[in-house]
Write a protein that holds these residues in place. Structure first.
Motif, PDB file in Angstrom:
ATOM      1  N   ALA A  83      -9.420  -2.699  -2.043  1.00 53.89           N
ATOM      2  CA  ALA A  83     -10.263  -2.432  -3.214  1.00 53.89           C
ATOM      3  C   ALA A  83      -9.572  -2.858  -4.502  1.00 53.89           C
ATOM      4  CB  ALA A  83     -10.615  -0.946  -3.275  1.00 53.89           C
ATOM      5  N   ILE A  84      -8.244  -2.836  -4.507  1.00 49.95           N
ATOM      6  CA  ILE A  84      -7.503  -3.296  -5.685  1.00 49.95           C
ATOM      7  C   ILE A  84      -7.680  -4.803  -5.839  1.00 49.95           C
ATOM      8  CG2 ILE A  84      -5.222  -3.487  -6.757  1.00 49.95           C
ATOM      9  CD1 ILE A  84      -4.404  -1.017  -5.087  1.00 49.95           C
ATOM     10  N   ALA A  85      -7.469  -5.527  -4.740  1.00 48.61           N
ATOM     11  CA  ALA A  85      -7.602  -6.984  -4.790  1.00 48.61           C
ATOM     12  C   ALA A  85      -9.037  -7.405  -5.065  1.00 48.61           C
ATOM     13  CB  ALA A  85      -7.117  -7.593  -3.477  1.00 48.61           C
ATOM     14  N   ALA A  86     -10.003  -6.624  -4.559  1.00 48.01           N
ATOM     15  CA  ALA A  86     -11.407  -7.019  -4.658  1.00 48.01           C
ATOM     16  C   ALA A  86     -12.008  -6.775  -6.031  1.00 48.01           C
ATOM     17  CB  ALA A  86     -12.227  -6.268  -3.609  1.00 48.01           C
ATOM     18  N   THR A  87     -11.409  -5.879  -6.831  1.00 44.58           N
ATOM     19  CA  THR A  87     -11.983  -5.651  -8.153  1.00 44.58           C
ATOM     20  C   THR A  87     -11.944  -6.937  -8.967  1.00 44.58           C
ATOM     21  OG1 THR A  87     -11.887  -4.322 -10.175  1.00 44.58           O
ATOM     22  CG2 THR A  87      -9.801  -4.850  -9.159  1.00 44.58           C
ATOM     23  N   ARG A  88     -13.002  -7.178  -9.706  1.00 48.15           N
ATOM     24  CA  ARG A  88     -13.086  -8.416 -10.491  1.00 48.15           C
ATOM     25  C   ARG A  88     -12.181  -8.382 -11.710  1.00 48.15           C
ATOM     26  NH1 ARG A  88     -19.257  -8.046 -11.615  1.00 48.15           N
ATOM     27  NH2 ARG A  88     -18.589  -5.856 -11.649  1.00 48.15           N
ATOM     28  N   LYS A  89     -11.676  -7.211 -12.065  1.00 49.57           N
ATOM     29  CA  LYS A  89     -10.842  -7.073 -13.243  1.00 49.57           C
ATOM     30  C   LYS A  89      -9.372  -7.297 -12.861  1.00 49.57           C
ATOM     31  CE  LYS A  89     -14.867  -5.539 -14.442  1.00 49.57           C
ATOM     32  NZ  LYS A  89     -15.190  -4.218 -14.973  1.00 49.57           N
TER      33      LYS A  89
ATOM     34  N   VAL B  53      -5.517  -6.843 -12.357  1.00 45.01           N
ATOM     35  CA  VAL B  53      -4.713  -5.627 -12.206  1.00 45.01           C
ATOM     36  C   VAL B  53      -3.240  -5.987 -12.388  1.00 45.01           C
ATOM     37  CG1 VAL B  53      -4.079  -3.719 -10.682  1.00 45.01           C
ATOM     38  CG2 VAL B  53      -6.407  -4.677 -10.595  1.00 45.01           C
ATOM     39  N   ILE B  54      -2.579  -5.283 -13.296  1.00 50.61           N
ATOM     40  CA  ILE B  54      -1.160  -5.495 -13.572  1.00 50.61           C
ATOM     41  C   ILE B  54      -0.411  -4.244 -13.128  1.00 50.61           C
ATOM     42  CG2 ILE B  54       0.571  -5.960 -15.355  1.00 50.61           C
ATOM     43  CD1 ILE B  54      -2.063  -6.941 -16.996  1.00 50.61           C
ATOM     44  N   ALA B  55       0.512  -4.405 -12.191  1.00 48.44           N
ATOM     45  CA  ALA B  55       1.309  -3.281 -11.710  1.00 48.44           C
ATOM     46  C   ALA B  55       2.594  -3.187 -12.519  1.00 48.44           C
ATOM     47  CB  ALA B  55       1.628  -3.451 -10.235  1.00 48.44           C
ATOM     48  N   ALA B  56       2.877  -1.995 -13.041  1.00 47.91           N
ATOM     49  CA  ALA B  56       4.123  -1.712 -13.763  1.00 47.91           C
ATOM     50  C   ALA B  56       4.949  -0.785 -12.888  1.00 47.91           C
ATOM     51  CB  ALA B  56       3.823  -1.069 -15.117  1.00 47.91           C
TER      52      ALA B  56
ATOM     53  N   VAL C 273       4.508  -1.093  -1.754  1.00 45.12           N
ATOM     54  CA  VAL C 273       4.535  -2.559  -1.791  1.00 45.12           C
ATOM     55  C   VAL C 273       3.182  -3.130  -1.384  1.00 45.12           C
ATOM     56  CG1 VAL C 273       5.672  -4.633  -0.923  1.00 45.12           C
ATOM     57  CG2 VAL C 273       7.024  -2.582  -1.377  1.00 45.12           C
ATOM     58  N   ASP C 274       2.529  -2.508  -0.391  1.00 52.53           N
ATOM     59  CA  ASP C 274       1.170  -2.936  -0.040  1.00 52.53           C
ATOM     60  C   ASP C 274       0.259  -2.907  -1.263  1.00 52.53           C
ATOM     61  OD1 ASP C 274       1.406  -3.249   2.867  1.00 52.53           O
ATOM     62  OD2 ASP C 274       1.620  -1.083   2.946  1.00 52.53           O
ATOM     63  N   VAL C 275       0.376  -1.840  -2.045  1.00 47.17           N
ATOM     64  CA  VAL C 275      -0.489  -1.656  -3.215  1.00 47.17           C
ATOM     65  C   VAL C 275      -0.192  -2.699  -4.283  1.00 47.17           C
ATOM     66  CG1 VAL C 275      -0.879  -0.107  -5.171  1.00 47.17           C
ATOM     67  CG2 VAL C 275      -1.058   0.766  -2.838  1.00 47.17           C
ATOM     68  N   ILE C 276       1.072  -2.917  -4.613  1.00 50.05           N
ATOM     69  CA  ILE C 276       1.367  -3.886  -5.686  1.00 50.05           C
ATOM     70  C   ILE C 276       1.104  -5.311  -5.221  1.00 50.05           C
ATOM     71  CG2 ILE C 276       3.010  -2.318  -6.784  1.00 50.05           C
ATOM     72  CD1 ILE C 276       5.244  -4.275  -5.814  1.00 50.05           C
TER      73      ILE C 276
ATOM     74  N   ALA D  25      -1.462  -6.193  -3.729  1.00 48.76           N
ATOM     75  CA  ALA D  25      -2.889  -6.401  -3.974  1.00 48.76           C
ATOM     76  C   ALA D  25      -3.205  -6.575  -5.454  1.00 48.76           C
ATOM     77  CB  ALA D  25      -3.697  -5.232  -3.408  1.00 48.76           C
ATOM     78  N   ALA D  26      -2.220  -6.324  -6.333  1.00 50.03           N
ATOM     79  CA  ALA D  26      -2.417  -6.533  -7.769  1.00 50.03           C
ATOM     80  C   ALA D  26      -2.294  -8.021  -8.098  1.00 50.03           C
ATOM     81  CB  ALA D  26      -1.394  -5.723  -8.560  1.00 50.03           C
TER      82      ALA D  26
END
Length: 280
Positions: free
Chosen positions: A111-117, A119-122, A132-135, A137-138
């Motif tokens: 869902a992170i990768a699929a959002t059209r907006k 995403v910047i992970a800090a 790591v899986d989550v970032i 996808a950013a």
């Protein structure tokens, strides 16, 4: 979630704030080190789906609350749901239920990768396993100097199945990914920058969050539909490859995850000792 139509009411594992056209999503746990338990996996796709639907949101900053981004999967919280599979001699029923659960968690990260907006992970502190899986996808990753990263699943007798093995090859390259995934080693922010896992390293958690917010504002100042188009065009080549890889690893783990080595990894974790793996 609340009954008044607010998708963010009642969140437990995530906090969402918006300033102008930039939304900020903060991991809260409630597990130690923002460990990812049942609340996180339920709330993550809801939050990113709502942000995708919000026309006022043009960019998203994703960060961790406290000293760490995330320690990864909250194993003690997740294990009860997987107990039927891990009890031994699991037949098709428990394996099918486990396959469904893996794919639910995969969809949450996707869902992170699929959002059209964008995403910047800090990232500050530890970013381990599911973190790591989550970032991965950013769209962009930034780190503070003390940040540490680990694709650690192999050390706990698990084939990583939530996106790192599928997405990181396109970010850091095949050789770097194989080293990190096969060893389960920790790397520091300097190494992460050198291999391209993060774009930039900043001196401390406050400065990396400020840099992520500034980048999000810069993106949000551009025409929003063009930005969304750029992201879609950049993503299209990898989408099918990632989807195929996720489908394969979910089936692999439904078949092969239960093992004496996994039981030994869990027991060693609980007893705070080094595991003794036998390949069984």
């Amino acid at each position: 979630m609340g009954d008044n139509g607010d998708p963010f009411e009642g969140l437990v594992s995530l906090a969402v704030a918006r300033t102008g056209h930039v939304a900020e999503v903060t991991l809260l746990g409630p597990g130690k080190g923002n460990a990812m338990g049942p609340d996180f996996w339920r709330e993550l796709p809801v939050v990113f789906g709502a942000l995708d639907d919000d026309p006022e949101v043009r960019a998203i900053v994703l960060t961790g609350g406290g000293a760490n981004f995330s320690y990864g999967l909250d194993l003690p919280a997740m294990m009860p749901a997987w107990a039927p599979l891990l009890a031994g001699d699991a037949l098709a029923g428990p394996r099918t239920a486990f396959l469904k659960d893996i794919r639910r968690l995969q969809d949450a990260v996707s869902a992170i990768a699929a959002t059209r907006k964008p995403v910047i992970a800090a990232v500050s502190g530890w970013c381990v396993g599911g973190g790591v899986d989550v970032i991965a996808a950013a769209d962009v990753r930034l780190a503070s100097a003390e940040a540490k990263f680990s694709v650690r699943e192999a050390k706990v007798a698990i084939v990583a199945d939530l996106g790192s093995l599928q997405r990181l090859a396109g970010i850091i390259g095949e050789g770097q990914l194989r080293e990190l995934a096969l060893t389960g080693k920790d790397i520091d922010a300097a190494r992460a920058e050198r291999i391209g896992l993060v774009n930039d390293v900043h001196p401390d958690p406050e400065s990396v969050l400020a840099a992520a917010r500034a980048m999000a504002e810069e993106i949000a100042a551009n025409p929003p539909l063009v930005v969304q188009g750029v992201k879609e065009v950049l993503s299209v080549a990898a989408e099918q490859r990632v989807a195929d890889g996720l489908r394969y690893v979910s089936a692999w783990n439904a078949a092969f995850l239960p093992s004496k080595d996994l039981g030994e990894a869990v027991q060693a974790f609980m007893e705070r000792r080094k595991p003794d793996f036998q390949g069984e």
